[in-house]
Scaffold this motif. Structure first.
Motif, mmCIF file in Angstrom:
data_model
loop_
_atom_site.group_PDB
_atom_site.id
_atom_site.type_symbol
_atom_site.label_atom_id
_atom_site.label_comp_id
_atom_site.label_asym_id
_atom_site.label_seq_id
_atom_site.Cartn_x
_atom_site.Cartn_y
_atom_site.Cartn_z
ATOM 1 N N ILE A 3 22.681 60.085 69.344
ATOM 2 C CA ILE A 3 22.317 61.824 69.566
ATOM 3 C C ILE A 3 23.281 62.456 68.726
ATOM 4 O O ILE A 3 24.432 62.671 69.336
ATOM 5 C CB ILE A 3 21.933 62.233 70.653
ATOM 6 N N GLY A 4 22.829 63.297 67.825
ATOM 7 C CA GLY A 4 23.962 64.264 67.303
ATOM 8 C C GLY A 4 23.731 65.748 67.572
ATOM 9 O O GLY A 4 22.640 66.133 67.808
ATOM 10 N N TRP A 5 24.885 66.536 67.934
ATOM 11 C CA TRP A 5 24.689 67.880 68.368
ATOM 12 C C TRP A 5 25.789 68.518 67.431
ATOM 13 O O TRP A 5 26.789 68.440 67.567
ATOM 14 C CB TRP A 5 25.056 68.118 69.765
ATOM 15 N N SER A 6 25.325 69.924 66.816
ATOM 16 C CA SER A 6 26.216 70.615 66.278
ATOM 17 C C SER A 6 26.039 72.052 66.538
ATOM 18 O O SER A 6 24.630 72.657 66.704
ATOM 19 C CB SER A 6 25.906 70.682 64.764
ATOM 20 N N GLY A 7 27.221 73.044 66.863
ATOM 21 C CA GLY A 7 26.816 74.503 67.221
ATOM 22 C C GLY A 7 27.894 75.140 67.504
ATOM 23 O O GLY A 7 29.209 74.555 67.183
ATOM 24 N N ALA A 8 27.968 76.326 67.783
ATOM 25 C CA ALA A 8 29.179 77.195 68.099
ATOM 26 C C ALA A 8 29.738 77.041 69.105
ATOM 27 O O ALA A 8 29.179 77.283 70.202
ATOM 28 C CB ALA A 8 28.692 78.624 67.704
ATOM 29 N N VAL A 9 31.035 76.725 69.052
ATOM 30 C CA VAL A 9 31.771 76.653 70.342
ATOM 31 C C VAL A 9 33.066 77.515 70.395
ATOM 32 O O VAL A 9 33.486 77.874 71.376
ATOM 33 C CB VAL A 9 32.304 74.940 70.614
ATOM 34 N N VAL A 43 24.734 57.776 73.010
ATOM 35 C CA VAL A 43 26.015 57.859 72.558
ATOM 36 C C VAL A 43 25.781 59.467 71.919
ATOM 37 O O VAL A 43 24.930 59.569 71.210
ATOM 38 C CB VAL A 43 26.672 57.280 71.138
ATOM 39 N N CYS A 44 26.485 60.385 72.702
ATOM 40 C CA CYS A 44 26.114 61.875 72.213
ATOM 41 C C CYS A 44 27.609 62.204 71.157
ATOM 42 O O CYS A 44 28.591 62.503 71.621
ATOM 43 C CB CYS A 44 26.036 62.859 73.335
ATOM 44 N N LEU A 45 27.312 62.491 69.999
ATOM 45 C CA LEU A 45 28.094 63.038 69.000
ATOM 46 C C LEU A 45 28.218 64.727 69.103
ATOM 47 O O LEU A 45 26.963 65.346 68.593
ATOM 48 C CB LEU A 45 28.063 62.405 67.622
#
Length: 374
Positions: A3-9, A43-45
């Protein structure tokens, strides 16, 4: 399964993104510890995209090279741009943006909303105004929105709904870095505004409430807002000034989600994080994909983007295929024609310093009139 995640950190609105990414990562670790997907490791990327659409695309493409089966997006603008990529890669996408346009045509085949849209939430608030407004003449509403696709997302539907409900939207103000809240609120008060609907995040709402208090407008104007304006974060930022604030959301309160506490404590999260609705958001996102993977694995199938896509569509009420882990106020269900997971919401109000539900879970009766299913 990847699973892929992209966001503001690391940039604004990082306050939200940090809790969301923690929810995603924690639920993935929890799923692995409980072996929720038999015979498979999740697997979380996750990567910071700094709220930059180009970075989001780069993360998406990088995850494809690493065998991604499902993607979790964050920013509204990036999510809308990724619709084309979702078609090209046949990749399921859901995420933190609740813009109804993400599931509208074109290029919407692989797009899913986890819960009700900003549009439906704002229309629910407009309906509350129409039902509770007292006095002569139309209810006068001002809308305060983020200066972005996120903020503007519900505006077209809100304008149409206001006409049907007999409400006057007096002004729509986009938040800018040099905005003078005092001048804005005085202008609204002089225009007879009785209600303010916020489509932004908690920090500017808290600043608005602080200014309104100084001007003696708390109690004279009813303040309210959609999902990202409320929750425990608003209470911590605004304190007593949040009293009577109205909030529309599809998420349950953390105190009512035993699984959220279990996952958060297992991960060693602070009480502040566990109580955050943005943490709930991340948990829900990951749980939807992991539930799809669990069903595929138990049926003996291969887990990939296409099987995840089909498993999501099979989560429907008609086949008793919905599931409910308590993160939202209604079960998660999808189908070929339904791309909204938890399709009900509720209204809450701050009473005595706590969020109190003032409605049962429901659907906006006006939403489908102004935004028919595509």
């Amino acid at each position: 399964m990847v699973i892929g995640w992209s966001g503001a950190v690391t940039v604004l609105p990082a306050m939200l993104g940090q809790s969301v990414i923690q929810g995603v990562e924690d639920y993935c670790n929890y799923a692995n510890s409980k072996e929720l997907v038999p015979g498979h490791k999740i697997v979380c990327l996750t990567n910071d995209d700094q709220y930059n659409n180009d970075n989001t695309l780069r993360n998406f493409e990088s995850y494809l090279d690493q065998g991604m089966s499902a993607f979790i997006a964050y920013a509204t603008g990036a999510t809308l741009q990724l619709k084309v990529n979702s078609m090209e890669e046949e990749m399921p996408i859901l995420g933190a943006s609740l813009h109804i346009g993400t599931i509208d045509p074109p290029d919407n085949t692989y797009m899913f909303l986890p819960v009700t849209s900003y549009s439906e939430q704002v229309l629910g608030l407009l309906e509350w105004i129409a039902e509770n407004h007292q006095g002569e003449g139309k209810a006068k509403v001002a809308m305060f929105i983020n200066a972005s696709p996120f903020g503007r997302a519900p505006m077209e539907d809100a304008q149409k709904a206001a006409i049907l409900l007999g409400i006057e939207i007096v002004d729509v103000q986009e938040r800018t870095s040099n905005l003078d809240y005092t001048a804005m609120l005085q202008r609204w008060d002089n225009s007879g505004v009785q209600y303010v609907i916020n489509q932004d995040v908690q920090s500017p709402v808290a600043a608005m409430l602080q200014t309104a208090n100084g001007l003696g407008l708390l109690g004279k104007i009813q303040f309210m807002g959609a999902h990202y304006t409320g929750g425990a974060t608003l209470l911590s930022l605004a304190g007593d000034l949040a009293e009577n604030y109205l909030w529309a959301t599809s998420f349950a309160l953390a105190d009512n989600i035993p699984l959220q506490r279990e996952v958060g404590e297992m991960a060693g999260r602070s009480e502040e994080t566990i109580a955050d609705v943005n943490y709930t958001t991340g948990l829900l996102h990951a749980s939807i994909y992991i539930e799809a993977a669990r069903r595929i694995a138990e049926a003996g199938g291969d887990i990939d983007n296409l099987s995840i896509f089909e498993a999501l569509k099979a989560m429907n009420d008609d086949a008793d295929g919905s599931f409910d882990l308590g993160f939202a106020v209604s079960p998660i269900s999808y189908s070929d024609s339904d791309r909204i997971g938890a399709d009900q919401m509720h209204l809450l109000q701050v009473q005595g310093g706590k969020w109190v539900a003032i409605t049962d879970p429901y659907n906006s009766s006006t939403f489908r009139k102004v935004h028919p299913a595509q």
